[in-house]
Design a protein around this motif. Structure first.
Motif, PDB file in Angstrom:
ATOM      1  N   UNK A 116     -20.618  58.751  79.473  1.00 44.75           N
ATOM      2  CA  UNK A 116     -20.374  58.169  80.790  1.00 44.75           C
ATOM      3  C   UNK A 116     -18.912  58.359  81.158  1.00 44.75           C
ATOM      4  N   UNK A 117     -18.663  58.402  82.460  1.00 47.47           N
ATOM      5  CA  UNK A 117     -17.308  58.524  82.976  1.00 47.47           C
ATOM      6  C   UNK A 117     -16.643  59.758  82.364  1.00 47.47           C
ATOM      7  N   UNK A 118     -15.446  59.580  81.783  1.00 45.54           N
ATOM      8  CA  UNK A 118     -14.737  60.730  81.217  1.00 45.54           C
ATOM      9  C   UNK A 118     -15.061  60.939  79.740  1.00 45.54           C
ATOM     10  N   UNK A 119     -15.952  60.121  79.187  1.00 46.38           N
ATOM     11  CA  UNK A 119     -16.211  60.172  77.759  1.00 46.38           C
ATOM     12  C   UNK A 119     -17.279  61.209  77.405  1.00 46.38           C
ATOM     13  N   UNK A 120     -17.117  61.799  76.210  1.00 42.49           N
ATOM     14  CA  UNK A 120     -18.024  62.851  75.751  1.00 42.49           C
ATOM     15  C   UNK A 120     -19.026  62.304  74.734  1.00 42.49           C
ATOM     16  N   UNK A 121     -20.048  63.093  74.492  1.00 42.77           N
ATOM     17  CA  UNK A 121     -21.011  62.759  73.445  1.00 42.77           C
ATOM     18  C   UNK A 121     -20.305  62.694  72.091  1.00 42.77           C
ATOM     19  N   UNK A 122     -20.725  61.799  71.232  1.00 43.22           N
ATOM     20  CA  UNK A 122     -20.123  61.656  69.905  1.00 43.22           C
ATOM     21  C   UNK A 122     -20.320  62.926  69.076  1.00 43.22           C
ATOM     22  N   UNK A 123     -19.414  63.132  68.142  1.00 42.72           N
ATOM     23  CA  UNK A 123     -19.512  64.235  67.184  1.00 42.72           C
ATOM     24  C   UNK A 123     -19.378  63.658  65.788  1.00 42.72           C
ATOM     25  N   UNK A 124     -20.390  63.842  64.971  1.00 40.54           N
ATOM     26  CA  UNK A 124     -20.396  63.287  63.622  1.00 40.54           C
ATOM     27  C   UNK A 124     -20.607  64.391  62.600  1.00 40.54           C
ATOM     28  N   UNK A 125     -19.829  64.353  61.521  1.00 40.08           N
ATOM     29  CA  UNK A 125     -20.040  65.283  60.416  1.00 40.08           C
ATOM     30  C   UNK A 125     -19.315  66.602  60.584  1.00 40.08           C
ATOM     31  N   UNK A 126     -19.837  67.628  59.911  1.00 41.88           N
ATOM     32  CA  UNK A 126     -19.206  68.949  59.916  1.00 41.88           C
ATOM     33  C   UNK A 126     -19.329  69.564  61.307  1.00 41.88           C
ATOM     34  N   UNK A 127     -18.179  69.951  61.892  1.00 37.00           N
ATOM     35  CA  UNK A 127     -18.236  70.554  63.223  1.00 37.00           C
ATOM     36  C   UNK A 127     -17.325  71.780  63.345  1.00 37.00           C
TER      37      UNK A 127
END
Length: 261
Positions: A163-174
């Motif tokens: 929502x708004x300026x926030x991005x989807x979470x990123x968990x683990x190896x990326x």
């Protein structure tokens, strides 16, 4: 062409010719009760899913694409060490794991790293199977507590939907995971800083381990394939850090970078 995701060498300013990309299919699972450590998953992880590394489980490219909350996740995969690497030190590199990562090789802890945006590595030589035909096993536990507002997160959102300026979470190896062999006293890091007014480059470097004997280090600067500066120094026994200055010439003789060149 290759089907391996992110096949390029991941560190363009410190390239080594010999390396093994560990991206691709890993075994994977959630540990929502955070009982994996107590249940011995570091040595025998009964992971029931697969994931495509280096994509977080929230990303469709991972093969999972779930936006549910899973604060603790585990990864595992096997590899065989190339025979040509025998007798050299073997480094295991992670481009990034969000947020806190624990890594085991053949059941032995090799590194714990905190920080979801920084790379890290471990010398896993003592933990590898001596027989290069045997499988070596890497296990990774990643902890990323979504509700922890004090954990550095950038613009990752702590709610389920972005929502708004926030991005989807990123968990683990990326980011890419890879192996590379190095000399017993190879370079750990190099930092180069240009001094335009002096027509020189300051070079700082660190060895993996100090040597019992003197070590010779040579730095060469090339332009269009031709050497324009060279410096050689012999490190005294037990030395690990050093810095040097490579003089290239007067300011009007030095070829500076520009968008046109």
């Amino acid at each position: 062409m290759t089907d391996l995701p992110r096949p390029e060498y991941p560190r363009p300013q410190f390239v080594r010719e010999d390396w093994l990309n560990l991206n691709g299919t890993w075994r994977f699972d959630y540990d929502d009760e955070d009982t994996g450590l107590a249940r011995g998953w570091a040595k025998h992880a009964p992971l029931t899913q697969t994931i495509t590394v280096p994509f977080a489980f929230q990303a469709p490219a991972s093969g999972i694409g779930s936006n549910d909350f899973h604060d603790h996740v585990w990864y595992a995969r096997e590899f065989t060490m190339p025979r040509a690497w025998r007798g050299r030190r073997i480094l295991l590199h992670f481009g990034a794991v969000d947020y806190c990562a624990s890594v085991w090789v053949n059941g032995e802890i090799v590194i714990i790293h905190e920080g979801g945006h920084t790379s890290f590595s471990a010398d896993i030589t003592p933990f590898l199977m001596e027989d290069s035909s045997l499988l070596n096993r890497i296990v990774v536990r990643a902890e990323d507590v979504a509700a922890d507002r004090y954990q550095p997160r950038g613009k990752q959102y702590w709610e389920r939907e972005s929502a708004s300026i926030f991005y989807t979470r990123t968990t683990g190896i990326w980011q890419t995971v890879w192996l590379e062999p190095v000399a017993q006293h190879g370079l750990r890091s190099v930092r180069m800083t240009p001094d335009i007014d002096a027509g020189a480059i300051a070079c700082e470097y660190e060895l993996l381990t100090p040597s019992e004997n003197a070590v010779q280090v040579t730095a060469v600067v090339t332009l269009n394939g031709e050497a324009v500066g060279e410096w050689t120094h012999e490190l005294a026994p037990g030395t690990r850090f050093h810095d040097a200055t490579l003089i290239l010439g007067a300011r009007d003789q030095v070829r500076l970078w520009s968008p046109e060149t």
